[in-house]
Design an enzyme around this catalytic site. Sequence first.
Site, short mmCIF file in Angstrom:
data_model
loop_
_atom_site.label_atom_id
_atom_site.label_comp_id
_atom_site.label_asym_id
_atom_site.label_seq_id
_atom_site.Cartn_x
_atom_site.Cartn_y
_atom_site.Cartn_z
CB CYS A 1 2.38 -4.23 9.70
SG CYS A 1 2.10 -2.75 8.71
CB CYS B 1 0.80 -5.69 1.78
SG CYS B 1 -0.72 -4.90 2.74
CB SER C 1 -0.84 0.11 1.33
OG SER C 1 0.06 -0.01 2.44
N GLY D 1 -4.87 -0.73 6.11
CA GLY D 1 -5.27 -1.49 7.36
C GLY D 1 -6.58 -0.97 7.91
N1 DGL Z 1 2.27 -2.69 4.96
C1 DGL Z 1 1.00 -3.18 5.13
C2 DGL Z 1 1.02 -4.75 5.85
O1 DGL Z 1 1.94 -5.21 5.88
C3 DGL Z 1 -0.27 -2.51 5.49
C4 DGL Z 1 -0.29 -0.90 5.74
C5 DGL Z 1 -1.31 -0.27 5.49
O2 DGL Z 1 -2.20 -0.15 6.49
O3 DGL Z 1 -1.65 0.08 4.53
O4 DGL Z 1 0.05 -5.01 6.54
#
Ligand code: DGL
Length: 262
Positions: A186, A72, A9, A41
């Site tokens: 995350c 992600c 994202s 999220g």
């Molecule tokens: N980097 C993303 C993950 O691993 C999520 C971040 C978001 O909330 O966009 O969950």
Amino acid sequence: MTRALVFDSGVGGLTIADELRKAAPDWIVDYAADSGFFPYGVKTDDELRERLPRLCAALVDVAKPDVLVIACNTASTLSLDAIRATVKVPVVGTVPAIKPAAEQTKTGVIGILATPGTVRRAYLDDLERQFAAGKIVVRRGTAGLVDMAERAVRGQGIDQEQVTYAVKPLFDPPHGSQIDIVVLACTHFPLIREAIAAACPPGVRLIDTGEAVARQVMRVAPSTPRPPGQASAYVTGGAANRAAMQPALARFGYHVIEVIDV
Ligand code: DGL
């Protein structure tokens, strides 16, 4: 030579792209950020279900990778199957490292730090049932840490007090106070690993999935004959987002940034 496209994202997937470039220095590792729809999220499942396969298909059309990496957890734990059914290249997802955490915990209590979306996924319940039977798993969803990581990578600094405020409830009694391993579930969180570590009680270990994902990508990716080329980055959300993402992408070696309209 292999061309991989790493997708998230926002800037979180850069932690996975980095691991992949370390493991496969001769690959071309492109990067895509759905910055126009960030953050994932706090989006509803329906919104993400509708967008992710369509967006990934468009990205694969443009970047023509040999392998697509969904860097992600929020997207992978919801839409991995739907994305796999839509694109024609192998797809590797990123899911919380519950298995190694369950193997390594000495107290039998594991913490999961993730987005609000990931902590409520049935996928996480399944991982727990499969790999952490007999352990206690404490989950904490926080959108604040995602924003903090995004700002930190864009060069805007980290407020340790805010990080501590976001992390601390994970360690609330009765179970939180016994946690000895925290899964960074995350991909944004390894970007502010030191600040998160400083917010944890002494002796708590942090683990993430970066290296494991890179190894899996190398296992499944086919190699296509192609001349050496430069890695590109793709962003959604128009020229304003490209300008906002530019410092973070440049820090990770991405200087060619294309705007994708999805
Ligand atoms: N980097 C993303 C993950 O691993 C999520 C971040 C978001 O909330 O966009 O969950």
